[in-house]
Design a protein around this motif. Structure first.
Motif, PDB file in Angstrom:
ATOM      1  N   VAL A  63       0.824   7.764   7.553  1.00 37.33           N
ATOM      2  CA  VAL A  63      -0.298   6.884   7.233  1.00 37.33           C
ATOM      3  C   VAL A  63      -0.923   6.428   8.545  1.00 37.33           C
ATOM      4  N   GLU A  64      -2.231   6.614   8.655  1.00 41.63           N
ATOM      5  CA  GLU A  64      -2.964   6.224   9.869  1.00 41.63           C
ATOM      6  C   GLU A  64      -3.432   4.775   9.747  1.00 41.63           C
ATOM      7  N   LEU A  65      -3.246   4.007  10.809  1.00 44.86           N
ATOM      8  CA  LEU A  65      -3.765   2.645  10.873  1.00 44.86           C
ATOM      9  C   LEU A  65      -4.832   2.601  11.960  1.00 44.86           C
ATOM     10  N   GLU A  66      -6.017   2.169  11.574  1.00 42.80           N
ATOM     11  CA  GLU A  66      -7.123   1.992  12.505  1.00 42.80           C
ATOM     12  C   GLU A  66      -7.411   0.490  12.573  1.00 42.80           C
ATOM     13  N   VAL A  67      -7.499  -0.058  13.786  1.00 42.42           N
ATOM     14  CA  VAL A  67      -7.757  -1.485  13.964  1.00 42.42           C
ATOM     15  C   VAL A  67      -9.043  -1.658  14.763  1.00 42.42           C
ATOM     16  N   LYS A  68      -9.934  -2.461  14.224  1.00 40.01           N
ATOM     17  CA  LYS A  68     -11.176  -2.800  14.919  1.00 40.01           C
ATOM     18  C   LYS A  68     -11.284  -4.316  15.003  1.00 40.01           C
ATOM     19  N   LEU A  69     -11.741  -4.803  16.146  1.00 39.16           N
ATOM     20  CA  LEU A  69     -11.959  -6.237  16.322  1.00 39.16           C
ATOM     21  C   LEU A  69     -13.441  -6.545  16.217  1.00 39.16           C
ATOM     22  N   ASN A  70     -13.745  -7.571  15.442  1.00 43.48           N
ATOM     23  CA  ASN A  70     -15.110  -8.029  15.297  1.00 43.48           C
ATOM     24  C   ASN A  70     -15.067  -9.557  15.280  1.00 43.48           C
ATOM     25  N   PRO A  71     -15.459 -10.210  16.382  1.00 43.07           N
ATOM     26  CA  PRO A  71     -15.369 -11.667  16.445  1.00 43.07           C
ATOM     27  C   PRO A  71     -16.348 -12.383  15.522  1.00 43.07           C
TER      28      PRO A  71
ATOM     29  N   VAL B 113       0.838  -1.203   0.000  1.00 45.24           N
ATOM     30  CA  VAL B 113       0.000   0.000   0.000  1.00 45.24           C
ATOM     31  C   VAL B 113       0.873   1.254   0.000  1.00 45.24           C
ATOM     32  N   LEU B 114       1.934   1.254   0.800  1.00 41.50           N
ATOM     33  CA  LEU B 114       2.829   2.412   0.872  1.00 41.50           C
ATOM     34  C   LEU B 114       3.481   2.713  -0.475  1.00 41.50           C
ATOM     35  N   LYS B 115       3.804   1.673  -1.228  1.00 39.64           N
ATOM     36  CA  LYS B 115       4.458   1.862  -2.519  1.00 39.64           C
ATOM     37  C   LYS B 115       3.562   2.594  -3.510  1.00 39.64           C
ATOM     38  N   ALA B 116       2.242   2.527  -3.310  1.00 40.26           N
ATOM     39  CA  ALA B 116       1.325   3.250  -4.194  1.00 40.26           C
ATOM     40  C   ALA B 116       1.513   4.755  -4.031  1.00 40.26           C
ATOM     41  N   GLY B 117       1.899   5.180  -2.823  1.00 38.79           N
ATOM     42  CA  GLY B 117       2.246   6.573  -2.587  1.00 38.79           C
ATOM     43  C   GLY B 117       1.103   7.534  -2.316  1.00 38.79           C
ATOM     44  N   THR B 118      -0.152   7.072  -2.348  1.00 39.76           N
ATOM     45  CA  THR B 118      -1.269   7.996  -2.170  1.00 39.76           C
ATOM     46  C   THR B 118      -2.127   7.687  -0.942  1.00 39.76           C
ATOM     47  N   VAL B 119      -2.020   6.481  -0.408  1.00 47.44           N
ATOM     48  CA  VAL B 119      -2.879   6.057   0.706  1.00 47.44           C
ATOM     49  C   VAL B 119      -2.452   6.737   2.002  1.00 47.44           C
ATOM     50  N   LYS B 120      -3.434   7.292   2.708  1.00 44.71           N
ATOM     51  CA  LYS B 120      -3.185   7.979   3.984  1.00 44.71           C
ATOM     52  C   LYS B 120      -3.861   7.288   5.161  1.00 44.71           C
ATOM     53  N   LYS B 121      -4.757   6.332   4.882  1.00 44.80           N
ATOM     54  CA  LYS B 121      -5.427   5.630   5.978  1.00 44.80           C
ATOM     55  C   LYS B 121      -5.669   4.174   5.598  1.00 44.80           C
ATOM     56  N   ILE B 122      -5.306   3.280   6.525  1.00 38.69           N
ATOM     57  CA  ILE B 122      -5.567   1.852   6.382  1.00 38.69           C
ATOM     58  C   ILE B 122      -6.427   1.444   7.570  1.00 38.69           C
ATOM     59  N   SER B 123      -7.567   0.839   7.282  1.00 35.77           N
ATOM     60  CA  SER B 123      -8.445   0.348   8.342  1.00 35.77           C
ATOM     61  C   SER B 123      -8.467  -1.172   8.281  1.00 35.77           C
ATOM     62  N   LEU B 124      -8.151  -1.807   9.398  1.00 32.78           N
ATOM     63  CA  LEU B 124      -8.170  -3.263   9.500  1.00 32.78           C
ATOM     64  C   LEU B 124      -9.319  -3.668  10.407  1.00 32.78           C
ATOM     65  N   ILE B 125     -10.152  -4.555   9.905  1.00 32.50           N
ATOM     66  CA  ILE B 125     -11.191  -5.172  10.721  1.00 32.50           C
ATOM     67  C   ILE B 125     -10.855  -6.653  10.744  1.00 32.50           C
ATOM     68  N   THR B 126     -10.569  -7.167  11.925  1.00 33.62           N
ATOM     69  CA  THR B 126     -10.173  -8.561  12.052  1.00 33.62           C
ATOM     70  C   THR B 126     -10.915  -9.205  13.212  1.00 33.62           C
ATOM     71  N   GLY B 127     -10.799 -10.505  13.307  1.00 34.10           N
ATOM     72  CA  GLY B 127     -11.529 -11.248  14.320  1.00 34.10           C
ATOM     73  C   GLY B 127     -10.637 -11.770  15.425  1.00 34.10           C
ATOM     74  N   HIS B 128     -11.257 -12.458  16.347  1.00 37.04           N
ATOM     75  CA  HIS B 128     -10.543 -13.120  17.433  1.00 37.04           C
ATOM     76  C   HIS B 128     -11.441 -14.183  18.026  1.00 37.04           C
ATOM     77  N   ASP B 129     -10.836 -15.085  18.769  1.00 37.04           N
ATOM     78  CA  ASP B 129     -11.592 -16.094  19.506  1.00 37.04           C
ATOM     79  C   ASP B 129     -10.929 -16.296  20.862  1.00 37.04           C
ATOM     80  N   ASP B 130     -11.367 -17.282  21.595  1.00 38.92           N
ATOM     81  CA  ASP B 130     -10.841 -17.514  22.943  1.00 38.92           C
ATOM     82  C   ASP B 130      -9.353 -17.861  22.950  1.00 38.92           C
TER      83      ASP B 130
END
Length: 139
Positions: free
Chosen positions: A74-82, A34-51
């Motif tokens: 570049v801003e990284l936002e992380v959200k967890l959604n199980p 993504v960084l190599k593209a040179g234009t992205v300023k925000k990456i949002s990750l939505i990932t899961g989890h378990d026990d």
């Protein structure tokens, strides 16, 4: 993936399996692309989890990545959604990329002294489907 990133300013990646070290390393490689593209300023990750997910270790690694990206504006936002299951990458330039296996599509090398052990362009991949289609741009 590089050509589809052209002009994108924001990327949202949904992948329930960015939990363990090798999965987070795959996500770091994705961020580097993504960084190599040179234009992205925000990456949002939505990932899961378990026990069984080592949440503290996962948070520590993702926080390290977040700080590293901030140094490059570049801003990284992380959200967890199980509850998430599907894998999808959405770009604000309208492209949507669906990878059946998510980012975890590389085969583990048989040994660390074989071709492809370090250069992922030469590493064997697991079978997966990749669908790329144009949605609506959010510009």
């Amino acid at each position: 993936m590089g050509p589809y990133l052209q002009g994108a300013k924001a990327v949202v990646i949904e992948d329930p399996y960015i939990r363990l070290q090798h999965q987070i390393q795959n996500f770091v490689r994705f961020c580097e692309t993504v960084l190599k593209a040179g234009t992205v300023k925000k990456i949002s990750l939505i990932t899961g989890h378990d026990d069984k997910t080592p949440l503290a270790e996962m948070a520590e690694k993702l926080e390290e990545l977040k700080q590293s990206l901030l140094e490059l504006d570049v801003e990284l936002e992380v959200k967890l959604n199980p509850n998430i299951h599907d894998r999808e990458i959405r770009l604000d330039n309208g492209w949507i990329i669906k990878i059946g296996r998510g980012l975890d599509f590389y085969q583990k090398p048989s040994g660390w002294f074989e071709v492809g052990a370090h250069d992922l362009n030469l590493r064997k991949c697991l079978e997966t489907k990749v669908d790329i289609f144009r949605g609506v741009s959010s510009d």
